[in-house]
Scaffold this motif. Structure first.
Motif, PDB file in Angstrom:
ATOM      1  N   GLN A 157     -37.009 -27.996 -28.044  1.00 43.10           N
ATOM      2  CA  GLN A 157     -36.438 -26.733 -28.969  1.00 43.10           C
ATOM      3  C   GLN A 157     -35.198 -26.919 -28.971  1.00 43.10           C
ATOM      4  O   GLN A 157     -34.515 -26.620 -30.039  1.00 43.10           O
ATOM      5  N   ASP A 182     -34.016 -27.046 -32.794  1.00 42.31           N
ATOM      6  CA  ASP A 182     -33.366 -25.907 -33.258  1.00 42.31           C
ATOM      7  C   ASP A 182     -32.475 -25.417 -32.266  1.00 42.31           C
ATOM      8  O   ASP A 182     -32.797 -24.618 -31.589  1.00 42.31           O
ATOM      9  N   ASP A 214     -30.130 -23.344 -32.443  1.00 39.54           N
ATOM     10  CA  ASP A 214     -29.611 -21.980 -32.518  1.00 39.54           C
ATOM     11  C   ASP A 214     -30.860 -21.029 -31.930  1.00 39.54           C
ATOM     12  O   ASP A 214     -30.513 -19.726 -31.749  1.00 39.54           O
ATOM     13  N   SER A 215     -31.963 -21.516 -31.581  1.00 41.75           N
ATOM     14  CA  SER A 215     -32.904 -20.588 -31.512  1.00 41.75           C
ATOM     15  C   SER A 215     -33.004 -20.642 -29.535  1.00 41.75           C
ATOM     16  O   SER A 215     -33.764 -19.549 -29.236  1.00 41.75           O
TER      17      SER A 215
END
Length: 111
Positions: free
Chosen positions: A66, A70, A72-73
């Motif tokens: 992750q 992504d 930023d998550s």
């Protein structure tokens, strides 16, 4: 209570240590409930520990994935902490396994 075995005397200050006294619950009241036997075997506990270790490793892998896909998550600090926990668990498991094998080898050599 005192017990004499040959010339050896054992003094027990707490009757519950003998296993014949009533059990004391968390409130301090005596109960007559028998001690519940463990329902799992050593094999079940060992398998559960290995499954938990595997779950930690898989969770770290998902967090790393992750983080790459992504960024930023997920927080990098959470990933670092999860990696450290998983590594510590793995080191502990490896140490326990090494000690069990060493103990088994010591027992088998003393026959």
């Amino acid at each position: 209570m005192e017990f004499t075995i040959g010339s050896l005397e054992l003094n027990r200050s707490n009757p519950s240590h003998l296993g014949t006294a009533p059990l004391i619950d968390s409130v301090g009241k005596a109960t007559n409930a028998p001690v519940e036997k463990s329902k799992g075997s050593f094999e079940n506990y060992l398998l559960a520990a290995v499954e938990e270790l595997n779950g930690q490793q898989a969770a770290v892998g998902k967090m790393q994935e992750q983080l790459i896909t992504d960024p930023d998550s997920v927080d990098i600090h959470d990933v670092t902490i999860a990696m450290a926990k998983a590594q510590m668990s793995l080191n502990l498991a490896q140490t326990v396994i090494d000690r069990v094998i060493t103990g088994w080898n010591d027992l088998s050599q003393t026959r």
